[in-house]
Design a protein around this motif. Structure first.
Motif, PDB file in Angstrom:
ATOM      1  N   LYS A   1      33.021  41.010  39.442  1.00 31.20           N
ATOM      2  CA  LYS A   1      31.932  40.059  39.686  1.00 31.20           C
ATOM      3  C   LYS A   1      32.170  39.235  40.943  1.00 31.20           C
ATOM      4  CE  LYS A   1      30.616  39.700  34.859  1.00 31.20           C
ATOM      5  NZ  LYS A   1      30.460  38.829  33.689  1.00 31.20           N
ATOM      6  N   ARG A   2      33.418  39.211  41.416  1.00 35.28           N
ATOM      7  CA  ARG A   2      33.790  38.536  42.660  1.00 35.28           C
ATOM      8  C   ARG A   2      34.768  39.422  43.419  1.00 35.28           C
ATOM      9  NH1 ARG A   2      35.382  32.389  41.039  1.00 35.28           N
ATOM     10  NH2 ARG A   2      33.299  31.672  40.536  1.00 35.28           N
ATOM     11  N   ASN A   3      34.757  39.278  44.736  1.00 36.19           N
ATOM     12  CA  ASN A   3      35.708  40.005  45.574  1.00 36.19           C
ATOM     13  C   ASN A   3      36.897  39.116  45.887  1.00 36.19           C
ATOM     14  OD1 ASN A   3      34.167  42.371  45.799  1.00 36.19           O
ATOM     15  ND2 ASN A   3      32.930  41.449  47.404  1.00 36.19           N
ATOM     16  N   LEU A   4      38.077  39.729  45.886  1.00 32.71           N
ATOM     17  CA  LEU A   4      39.293  39.001  46.214  1.00 32.71           C
ATOM     18  C   LEU A   4      39.375  38.716  47.703  1.00 32.71           C
ATOM     19  CD1 LEU A   4      41.719  41.140  44.073  1.00 32.71           C
ATOM     20  CD2 LEU A   4      41.332  38.708  43.773  1.00 32.71           C
ATOM     21  N   SER A   5      39.914  37.566  48.052  1.00 33.33           N
ATOM     22  CA  SER A   5      40.184  37.266  49.461  1.00 33.33           C
ATOM     23  C   SER A   5      41.353  38.132  49.913  1.00 33.33           C
ATOM     24  CB  SER A   5      40.526  35.785  49.638  1.00 33.33           C
ATOM     25  OG  SER A   5      41.775  35.513  49.017  1.00 33.33           O
ATOM     26  N   ASN A   6      41.493  38.287  51.219  1.00 31.30           N
ATOM     27  CA  ASN A   6      42.605  39.070  51.749  1.00 31.30           C
ATOM     28  C   ASN A   6      43.951  38.482  51.348  1.00 31.30           C
ATOM     29  OD1 ASN A   6      41.031  41.020  52.917  1.00 31.30           O
ATOM     30  ND2 ASN A   6      40.930  39.989  54.895  1.00 31.30           N
TER      31      ASN A   6
ATOM     32  N   ALA B   1      38.048  32.685  37.052  1.00 30.49           N
ATOM     33  CA  ALA B   1      38.016  33.361  38.350  1.00 30.49           C
ATOM     34  C   ALA B   1      38.733  34.705  38.259  1.00 30.49           C
ATOM     35  CB  ALA B   1      38.648  32.492  39.429  1.00 30.49           C
ATOM     36  N   LEU B   2      39.889  34.732  37.590  1.00 28.28           N
ATOM     37  CA  LEU B   2      40.622  35.985  37.421  1.00 28.28           C
ATOM     38  C   LEU B   2      39.788  36.993  36.643  1.00 28.28           C
ATOM     39  CD1 LEU B   2      43.153  37.678  37.807  1.00 28.28           C
ATOM     40  CD2 LEU B   2      44.095  36.594  35.747  1.00 28.28           C
TER      41      LEU B   2
ATOM     42  N   MET C   1      37.149  45.316  39.601  1.00 36.67           N
ATOM     43  CA  MET C   1      38.435  45.853  39.980  1.00 36.67           C
ATOM     44  C   MET C   1      39.225  46.215  38.733  1.00 36.67           C
ATOM     45  SD  MET C   1      40.149  44.248  43.200  1.00 36.67           S
ATOM     46  CE  MET C   1      39.464  44.568  44.771  1.00 36.67           C
ATOM     47  N   ASN C   2      39.094  47.421  38.279  1.00 36.57           N
ATOM     48  CA  ASN C   2      39.770  47.844  37.067  1.00 36.57           C
ATOM     49  C   ASN C   2      41.286  47.850  37.205  1.00 36.57           C
ATOM     50  OD1 ASN C   2      37.347  48.211  35.838  1.00 36.57           O
ATOM     51  ND2 ASN C   2      37.199  50.361  36.334  1.00 36.57           N
ATOM     52  N   ARG C   3      41.796  48.090  38.406  1.00 35.49           N
ATOM     53  CA  ARG C   3      43.249  48.149  38.574  1.00 35.49           C
ATOM     54  C   ARG C   3      43.900  46.787  38.329  1.00 35.49           C
ATOM     55  NH1 ARG C   3      43.973  52.655  42.753  1.00 35.49           N
ATOM     56  NH2 ARG C   3      43.657  54.400  41.360  1.00 35.49           N
ATOM     57  N   LEU C   4      43.195  45.715  38.611  1.00 35.72           N
ATOM     58  CA  LEU C   4      43.757  44.388  38.353  1.00 35.72           C
ATOM     59  C   LEU C   4      44.077  44.222  36.874  1.00 35.72           C
ATOM     60  CD1 LEU C   4      41.556  41.977  40.484  1.00 35.72           C
ATOM     61  CD2 LEU C   4      43.921  42.634  40.881  1.00 35.72           C
ATOM     62  N   LYS C   5      43.114  44.530  36.047  1.00 41.26           N
ATOM     63  CA  LYS C   5      43.309  44.399  34.600  1.00 41.26           C
ATOM     64  C   LYS C   5      44.361  45.391  34.125  1.00 41.26           C
ATOM     65  CE  LYS C   5      39.856  43.610  31.763  1.00 41.26           C
ATOM     66  NZ  LYS C   5      38.625  43.814  30.976  1.00 41.26           N
ATOM     67  N   GLU C   6      44.294  46.616  34.623  1.00 44.39           N
ATOM     68  CA  GLU C   6      45.244  47.658  34.250  1.00 44.39           C
ATOM     69  C   GLU C   6      46.684  47.234  34.566  1.00 44.39           C
ATOM     70  OE1 GLU C   6      46.382  51.734  36.456  1.00 44.39           O
ATOM     71  OE2 GLU C   6      44.277  51.573  35.904  1.00 44.39           O
ATOM     72  N   LEU C   7      46.910  46.728  35.767  1.00 48.67           N
ATOM     73  CA  LEU C   7      48.254  46.299  36.172  1.00 48.67           C
ATOM     74  C   LEU C   7      48.714  45.077  35.386  1.00 48.67           C
ATOM     75  CD1 LEU C   7      47.969  46.823  40.014  1.00 48.67           C
ATOM     76  CD2 LEU C   7      49.566  47.997  38.476  1.00 48.67           C
ATOM     77  N   ARG C   8      47.795  44.157  35.149  1.00 48.18           N
ATOM     78  CA  ARG C   8      48.159  42.952  34.400  1.00 48.18           C
ATOM     79  C   ARG C   8      48.609  43.329  32.994  1.00 48.18           C
ATOM     80  NH1 ARG C   8      45.508  40.262  30.805  1.00 48.18           N
ATOM     81  NH2 ARG C   8      43.446  41.043  31.378  1.00 48.18           N
ATOM     82  N   LYS C   9      47.827  44.188  32.327  1.00 48.71           N
ATOM     83  CA  LYS C   9      48.174  44.591  30.964  1.00 48.71           C
ATOM     84  C   LYS C   9      49.445  45.437  30.935  1.00 48.71           C
ATOM     85  CE  LYS C   9      43.717  44.156  28.792  1.00 48.71           C
ATOM     86  NZ  LYS C   9      42.782  44.757  27.851  1.00 48.71           N
ATOM     87  N   LYS C  10      49.584  46.319  31.904  1.00 50.75           N
ATOM     88  CA  LYS C  10      50.776  47.172  31.982  1.00 50.75           C
ATOM     89  C   LYS C  10      52.046  46.338  32.108  1.00 50.75           C
ATOM     90  CE  LYS C  10      52.695  50.919  34.775  1.00 50.75           C
ATOM     91  NZ  LYS C  10      52.489  51.755  35.966  1.00 50.75           N
TER      92      LYS C  10
ATOM     93  N   LEU D   1      45.475  48.690  45.004  1.00 50.66           N
ATOM     94  CA  LEU D   1      44.924  47.576  44.238  1.00 50.66           C
ATOM     95  C   LEU D   1      43.395  47.578  44.301  1.00 50.66           C
ATOM     96  CD1 LEU D   1      46.027  45.189  42.580  1.00 50.66           C
ATOM     97  CD2 LEU D   1      45.916  43.831  44.640  1.00 50.66           C
ATOM     98  N   GLN D   2      42.843  47.996  45.433  1.00 52.59           N
ATOM     99  CA  GLN D   2      41.394  48.043  45.609  1.00 52.59           C
ATOM    100  C   GLN D   2      40.761  49.270  44.964  1.00 52.59           C
ATOM    101  OE1 GLN D   2      41.633  47.690  49.924  1.00 52.59           O
ATOM    102  NE2 GLN D   2      40.474  45.775  49.779  1.00 52.59           N
TER     103      GLN D   2
END
Length: 120
Positions: A36-41, A28-29, A1-10, A58-59
């Motif tokens: 490598k893992r899927n986020l729960s709902n 886990a993050l 999930m590249n957007r997770l890292k992108e948003l966190r850094k932004k 986000l997905q």
């Protein structure tokens, strides 16, 4: 999930601090950010609320500003599959309802292949 890292850094947040806020481990993050893992709902909803974005965004979905639909670019779309707006140049295309030919909006008011005049 590249957007997770992108948003966190932004937002200037490091993995350790975000993991603490979410109640998960830093490892886990990292797995979530690297796919490598899927986020729960519930975690998806929590992160979407935290960043002020939608779950589809986000997905990794692309949001079309013209028609308001989300879609995934797995097929490397150049145009929104719903309304035909170009994702790069913001030009529009038409699809002939008679033969299915796709052509640019600034073309004549008839289909260049079959002469049809019904478009979507």
């Amino acid at each position: 999930m590249n957007r997770l890292k992108e948003l966190r850094k932004k937002n200037g947040i490091n993995q350790k601090d975000l993991a603490l806020k979410l109640g998960i481990t830093q490892q886990a993050l990292s797995y979530y950010e690297n796919g490598k893992r899927n986020l729960s709902n519930s975690l998806l909803n929590t992160l979407a609320d935290f960043y002020g974005v939608s779950v589809p965004y986000l997905q990794g979905a692309t949001y079309c500003k013209k028609c308001g639909n989300y879609f995934f670019e797995e097929d490397h779309y150049v145009f929104c599959p719903y309304c035909g707006i170009s994702l790069e140049e913001k030009t529009y295309i038409n699809r002939c309802l008679d033969c299915g030919t796709v052509f640019f909006f600034d073309a004549p008011n008839y289909c260049p292949l079959c002469g049809g005049q019904r478009f979507e």
